[in-house]
Design a protein around this motif. Structure first.
Motif, short mmCIF file in Angstrom:
data_model
loop_
_atom_site.label_atom_id
_atom_site.label_comp_id
_atom_site.label_asym_id
_atom_site.label_seq_id
_atom_site.Cartn_x
_atom_site.Cartn_y
_atom_site.Cartn_z
N THR A 1 1.74 48.66 78.80
CA THR A 1 1.70 47.41 79.57
C THR A 1 2.31 47.60 80.95
OG1 THR A 1 1.75 46.10 77.54
CG2 THR A 1 2.44 44.99 79.57
N ARG B 1 -0.24 49.52 82.95
CA ARG B 1 -1.35 48.59 83.27
C ARG B 1 -0.97 47.65 84.41
NH1 ARG B 1 -1.81 44.13 79.23
NH2 ARG B 1 -0.21 43.36 80.64
N ASN C 1 -4.49 49.19 79.13
CA ASN C 1 -4.65 47.99 78.32
C ASN C 1 -5.16 48.36 76.93
OD1 ASN C 1 -4.59 45.00 78.28
ND2 ASN C 1 -6.75 45.29 77.77
N GLU D 1 -3.34 47.64 73.37
CA GLU D 1 -4.01 46.93 72.28
C GLU D 1 -4.09 47.76 71.00
OE1 GLU D 1 -7.79 45.66 73.81
OE2 GLU D 1 -6.87 44.06 75.02
#
Length: 174
Positions: A65, A68, A113, A117
């Motif tokens: 994150t 990202r 990302n 995930e």
């Protein structure tokens, strides 16, 4: 005894990198620090994937994150026209082919990302020992290739490969 000259050379090289970064100011310093942070994060992720550190899905997710959030538009904003030259490690090609640089920046955001995930998935599959050895494969620029197999290992591979492809095209050699 042969190791001493190598150790000495590494000390000189690492000292020169630190010195270059200390001389950087403004946006150049900000992007150097950002890239160093990305390197720390992906090294930690690779160490977890290889079992050198205990696998922590939350830590992988946080690292992905952070990468990202620093990629995409944020990254391209760190390379305004005219911000090259010493001590910057950016090659002039960035500004001559900014569209390609943007593609890498947004691809890094996308793969990061994907890693965030998939962080809870079981880390399985082949991954180079060093993140610097991850290379782009066929179809990666179009979102295909190994990523279709999914999972955190493949996403981590693509994060590293994106960094390496961009460095190959746009960063001065150390």
């Amino acid at each position: 005894m042969k190791a001493l000259p190598v150790i000495g050379m590494l000390a000189v090289l690492s000292g020169s990198i630190v010195f270059a970064h200390e001389n950087a100011t403004g946006v150049v310093k900000e992007r150097m620090e950002s890239m160093e942070r990305f390197e720390e994060l992906i090294e930690r992720v690779f160490a977890m994937m290889h079992g050198e550190l205990g696998y922590d899905a939350d830590a992988v997710r946080r690292a992905a994150t952070e990468i990202r959030d620093g990629a995409g538009r944020h990254m391209t904003a760190l390379f305004p026209e005219g911000s090259g030259g010493s001590p910057s490690e950016a090659r002039a090609e960035i500004w001559r082919d900014f569209d390609q640089f943007e593609d890498y920046a947004f691809m890094l955001a996308s793969w990061s990302n994907e890693l965030a995930e998939n962080a809870s998935g079981k880390p399985s599959g082949a991954l180079p020992k060093r993140w610097e050895d991850a290379e782009m494969g066929p179809g990666m620029m179009q979102g295909g290739g190994m990523m279709r197999q999914g999972g955190p290992v493949f996403a981590a591979w693509h994060v590293a490969a994106t960094c390496n492809a961009c460095h190959s095209d746009f960063r001065k050699e150390d």
